[in-house]
Structure formats: structure tokens, C-alpha cells
Design a protein around this motif. Structure first.
Motif, short mmCIF file in Angstrom:
data_model
loop_
_atom_site.label_atom_id
_atom_site.label_comp_id
_atom_site.label_asym_id
_atom_site.label_seq_id
_atom_site.Cartn_x
_atom_site.Cartn_y
_atom_site.Cartn_z
N UNK A 147 0.80 -1.39 -0.08
CA UNK A 147 0.03 0.02 -0.01
C UNK A 147 0.86 1.21 -0.06
N UNK A 148 0.59 2.13 -0.88
CA UNK A 148 1.15 3.52 -0.83
C UNK A 148 0.58 4.15 0.47
N UNK A 149 1.55 5.02 1.20
CA UNK A 149 0.93 5.66 2.28
C UNK A 149 0.24 6.66 2.07
N UNK A 150 -1.13 6.40 2.31
CA UNK A 150 -2.45 7.40 2.04
C UNK A 150 -3.08 7.43 3.47
N UNK A 151 -3.51 8.73 4.06
CA UNK A 151 -4.29 8.96 4.94
C UNK A 151 -5.39 9.60 4.66
N UNK A 152 -6.63 9.50 5.77
CA UNK A 152 -7.66 10.55 5.57
C UNK A 152 -7.13 12.20 5.81
N UNK A 153 -7.84 12.92 5.05
CA UNK A 153 -7.43 14.31 5.08
C UNK A 153 -7.17 14.85 6.34
N UNK A 154 -6.11 15.49 6.59
CA UNK A 154 -5.76 16.04 7.83
C UNK A 154 -4.59 17.16 7.51
N UNK A 155 -4.68 18.31 7.74
CA UNK A 155 -3.57 19.13 7.46
C UNK A 155 -2.42 19.19 8.36
N UNK A 156 -2.58 18.82 9.48
CA UNK A 156 -1.44 18.60 10.45
C UNK A 156 -0.78 17.44 10.15
N UNK A 157 -1.24 16.36 9.56
CA UNK A 157 -0.57 15.13 8.89
C UNK A 157 0.22 15.54 7.64
N UNK A 158 -0.74 16.39 6.84
CA UNK A 158 -0.02 16.79 5.42
C UNK A 158 0.96 17.63 5.55
N UNK A 159 0.98 18.42 6.58
CA UNK A 159 2.22 19.31 6.71
C UNK A 159 3.43 18.44 7.11
N UNK A 160 3.41 17.24 7.70
CA UNK A 160 4.69 16.33 7.76
C UNK A 160 4.88 15.50 6.51
#
Length: 211
Positions: free
Chosen positions: A138-151
Motif C-alpha cells: 500500500x502507498x502511504x495514504x491517510x484521511x485528509x488532515x492538514x497537520x498530517x499533510x504538513x509532515x
């Protein structure tokens, strides 16, 4: 060399752009995966002047392609922006010529965007296919979250579908970027149009290969 197809098409829902350069060994699989989608599409292939068999493959499928060209350009972002501008469908995606869509993947994404008119982008899960071993993870994908997207980039580009109005509001991709062009785009669309929607389904495959 420049070659353009002028095939007519009914009103399409999705503009699909395929940027490519000397990826003939993978291109046909990518195109087949697009043609097998049960969605009305318009397809534009932006080839950067390939010297392999890419143009031969494009011509083979020319009757299904709305437009294509093959000449040196200013990189992937420039090519994708050019292709998107050729279309007029309300939704947009691009598929690199070494990746491919899973059956019904585009339909799955489209259904979510049409059901959520306030959502600028929808994305699902994707596999990372390791060409060297023939295995996938699996490619690293997560539910949308700006704090996580910033990392880190928690969105897999081949598994996305974008509303054209959201794309145009930020002017598309940054032509000066060649690596993090998608990551930059996600931030700009979010800031302009709001949260993305994540669906917990596999819709595409990202190919990991030495080239």
C-alpha cells in the motif's frame, strides 16, 4: 514532431491527461487502464518528444484519444497544465504513463465528487508496485488532515480526482516545480477551496521502477 488528433466526442465528465517521455514500455498499460474505465472521458497525451516506441503506441490508440503531441516541453507540470487546458470536462486527473488505474477506480472517485459539490478534490488508496520484485504494497495514504499533510504527502496522486473549478482557481500546477508539484498543488487547492475527501478504496497503482 507534432501530431494532433481531432476526434470528436460527446460531452465528457473527466479530462484525463497523460504526460510521458520515453515510457513506451509502460504506456500501453496506462492507456488500457484509462479506456477500461466506465466513465465518459476526454484524453490528452502530452509526450515530451520520445525517441522510443511511444509515438507508435499513441498512434495505435489514436482513435480513442482527443488530442496528442510529441515534442520537447518544459517538464511534467508544464505538460499537464497544457493538457488540462485543452479539455473542458468538469473534473480533472492526470496519470503518469508508468502508473495505471484500477477497474472502476475513476467511477468511484467521480461518484464521490458529484455527491459532494463542495469538495474540491477526492482521493482514494493506491498500491505501490515494486517492479524489481513484482510485489506490491500500500502507498502511504491517510484521511485528509492538514497537520498530517504538513509532515508528509498523505495523498497518492494517481488516486485523485480534481474539480476543474478548484484547479482553475489556483492556476493549476506550478510550472517551475518538477518533483513536489502535486504536494504543492494540494496545499494551494486546500487553502483556496477547503478540505479534501478521502475514500477507503483502492483506485490506482503507482509503479516503482529504476528509471
Amino acid at each position: 514532431m507534432i501530431s494532433l488528433s481531432t476526434s470528436s466526442s460527446k460531452k465528457s465528465l473527466v479530462t484525463v491527461v497523460v504526460p510521458s517521455l520515453n515510457q513506451g514500455v509502460y504506456l500501453e498499460k496506462a492507456l488500457r487502464s484509462i479506456f477500461e474505465q466506465k466513465v465518459s472521458i476526454q484524453l490528452f497525451i502530452m509526450d515530451g518528444g520520445s525517441s522510443d516506441n511511444s509515438v507508435e503506441i499513441i498512434k495505435k490508440w489514436e482513435y480513442k484519444i482527443n488530442d496528442w503531441r510529441s515534442y520537447k516541453d518544459n517538464g511534467q507540470a508544464n505538460a499537464i497544465n497544457e493538457g488540462v487546458a485543452l479539455g473542458d470536462a468538469p473534473y480533472i486527473c492526470w496519470l503518469n504513463s508508468d502508473d495505471w488505474m484500477l477497474p472502476n477506480g475513476l467511477h468511484t472517485l467521480l461518484h464521490v465528487l458529484e455527491a459532494n459539490p463542495e469538495t474540491p478534490v477526492v482521493y482514494g488508496k493506491s498500491w505501490n508496485f515494486i517492479e524489481k520484485t513484482g510485489k506490491k504494497k500500500p502507498t502511504w495514504v491517510e484521511p485528509f488532515n492538514t497537520s498530517r499533510l504538513a509532515l508528509r504527502c498523505i495523498i497518492s496522486q494517481p488516486a485523485t480526482l480534481i474539480r476543474r473549478s478548484a484547479w482553475e482557481a489556483v492556476g493549476g500546477l506550478d510550472n517551475n516545480l518538477h518533483l513536489a508539484l502535486d504536494y504543492d498543488l494540494w496545499w494551494r487547492i486546500y487553502k483556496e477551496s477547503g478540505n479534501f475527501k478521502f475514500i477507503n478504496k483502492y483506485v490506482a497503482v503507482n509503479r516503482d521502477h529504476p528509471k
